[in-house]
Scaffold this motif. Structure first.
Motif, PDB file in Angstrom:
ATOM      1  N   ILE A  76      -3.407   0.107  -3.687  1.00  0.00           N
ATOM      2  CA  ILE A  76      -2.898  -1.219  -3.337  1.00  0.00           C
ATOM      3  C   ILE A  76      -2.242  -1.789  -4.574  1.00  0.00           C
ATOM      4  O   ILE A  76      -2.852  -1.836  -5.657  1.00  0.00           O
ATOM      5  N   LYS A 108     -12.133   1.961   2.558  1.00  0.00           N
ATOM      6  CA  LYS A 108     -13.047   2.725   3.411  1.00  0.00           C
ATOM      7  C   LYS A 108     -14.238   3.289   2.628  1.00  0.00           C
ATOM      8  O   LYS A 108     -14.675   4.429   2.839  1.00  0.00           O
ATOM      9  N   ASP A 138     -10.419  -2.442   4.317  1.00  0.00           N
ATOM     10  CA  ASP A 138      -9.698  -1.644   5.313  1.00  0.00           C
ATOM     11  C   ASP A 138      -9.062  -0.404   4.689  1.00  0.00           C
ATOM     12  O   ASP A 138      -9.071   0.674   5.287  1.00  0.00           O
ATOM     13  N   ILE A 139      -8.489  -0.553   3.511  1.00  0.00           N
ATOM     14  CA  ILE A 139      -7.801   0.569   2.860  1.00  0.00           C
ATOM     15  C   ILE A 139      -8.798   1.457   2.118  1.00  0.00           C
ATOM     16  O   ILE A 139      -8.713   2.680   2.151  1.00  0.00           O
ATOM     17  N   VAL A 173       0.860  -1.183   0.000  1.00  0.00           N
ATOM     18  CA  VAL A 173       0.000   0.000   0.000  1.00  0.00           C
ATOM     19  C   VAL A 173       0.894   1.229   0.000  1.00  0.00           C
ATOM     20  O   VAL A 173       1.881   1.295   0.753  1.00  0.00           O
ATOM     21  N   MET A 222      -8.260  -6.455   3.011  1.00  0.00           N
ATOM     22  CA  MET A 222      -7.368  -5.335   2.704  1.00  0.00           C
ATOM     23  C   MET A 222      -8.102  -4.276   1.890  1.00  0.00           C
ATOM     24  O   MET A 222      -7.985  -3.065   2.151  1.00  0.00           O
ATOM     25  N   GLN A 246      -2.108   5.821   1.255  1.00  0.00           N
ATOM     26  CA  GLN A 246      -3.244   4.912   1.438  1.00  0.00           C
ATOM     27  C   GLN A 246      -4.284   5.080   0.325  1.00  0.00           C
ATOM     28  O   GLN A 246      -5.487   4.968   0.559  1.00  0.00           O
TER      29      GLN A 246
END
Length: 285
Positions: free
Chosen positions: A168, A195, A192-193, A161, A189, A165
């Motif tokens: 990916i 959002k 979470d990244i 990442v 992932m 942020q």
């Protein structure tokens, strides 16, 4: 008596698989052996880890998993046995464990020490079988070798990442029987990244702005002939929870698979870029 599974890159043409099974039955005449696969691409650690991670949980606790891929003993490739999530694994310390243990950590790892008594060019047969049968009879990992705390990490097979942020960067770790491309980017992932932000998935020169949960979601429910969608490309999170690039109802003998049609192979880059709020148009960086 514990189940013993076998995962190797031996193929089925040669004698290797039969010899390993014979050796297990010689030690444990009523052993129950299950083949997970013997068709791992030779020496492909990422592919091995993906298959093991997504198959071992289907077996009962106490199952012993022999993993024979890139298993020749060397100073840089030691042999280990470990207890993880109620299962036992006997394998080389070549980096595959770091993918299997991304979510669950081992409760104990030992470096196998019976090599002092056994010199072998076929360690799965001569060493791993002995260890598996010992564990199956109730033997302790402490007898097999000295406990260790660390195992080899392969950073290059883990997705990355960027500092902001917003992106990916992953890669292809497996191509399945349908030619579908599986990446190392997990749904967790992504969530979470990301959002909840809009995103663009890029694979080779192709982009995707939607990730499905099932293959048939690419089909228009109002279509009179759903066969018209055969061959459409799509991105989805597969049953293992990893980002996959697929061809709907692919057939390697006719339509072709995502790997061939999109020109993607093992370790090629797949990325997800998350867009700032209210972005109207995506401009590749």
């Amino acid at each position: 008596m514990s189940l013993i599974t076998l995962t190797t890159d031996f193929g089925t043409k040669d004698h290797f698989v039969g010899a390993v099974k014979g050796a297990i039955h010689s030690e444990l005449s009523d052993a129950k052996i299950v083949d997970i696969t013997h068709e791992i691409t030779p020496f492909n650690i990422a592919e091995t880890a993906y298959i093991i991670k997504n198959s071992y949980k289907s077996f009962p606790e106490g199952t012993i998993h022999i993993v024979g891929v890139d298993s020749e003993l060397s100073e840089d490739n030691k042999h280990i046995a470990l207890a993880l999530d109620g299962h036992y694994f006997i394998c080389p310390d070549n980096g595959l464990i770091c993918m299997i243990t991304s979510d669950i950590k081992p409760t104990k790892i030992v470096e196998i020490n019976i090599h002092d008594r056994v010199e072998s060019s076929f360690p799965v047969l001569d060493v791993f079988v002995q260890v598996a049968c010992f564990i199956s009879r109730g033997g302790s990992l402490d007898v097999i070798g000295k406990e260790i705390k660390k195992y080899k990490q392969l950073i290059e097979i883990q997705p990355k990442v960027n500092q902001e942020q917003t992106k990916i960067i992953g890669g292809v770790i497996y191509i399945d029987n349908y030619g579908n491309i599986i990446s190392n980017i997990s749904r967790k992932m992504f969530t979470d990244i990301g959002k909840g932000r809009d995103y663009v998935v890029t694979a080779s020169r192709y982009t995707f702005t939607k990730v499905f949960n099932k293959y048939n979601e690419v089909v228009d429910d109002g279509a009179k002939d759903k066969r018209q969608f055969d061959g459409n490309r799509l991105a989805l999170f597969n049953s293992a929870g990893y980002l996959e690039i697929a061809i709907y109802r692919s057939n390697l003998k006719t339509v072709g698979g995502a790997s061939t049609l999109l020109g993607l192979e093992y370790r090629d880059v797949i990325s997800i870029e998350f867009l700032p709020p209210n972005t109207q148009e995506f401009k590749p960086i």
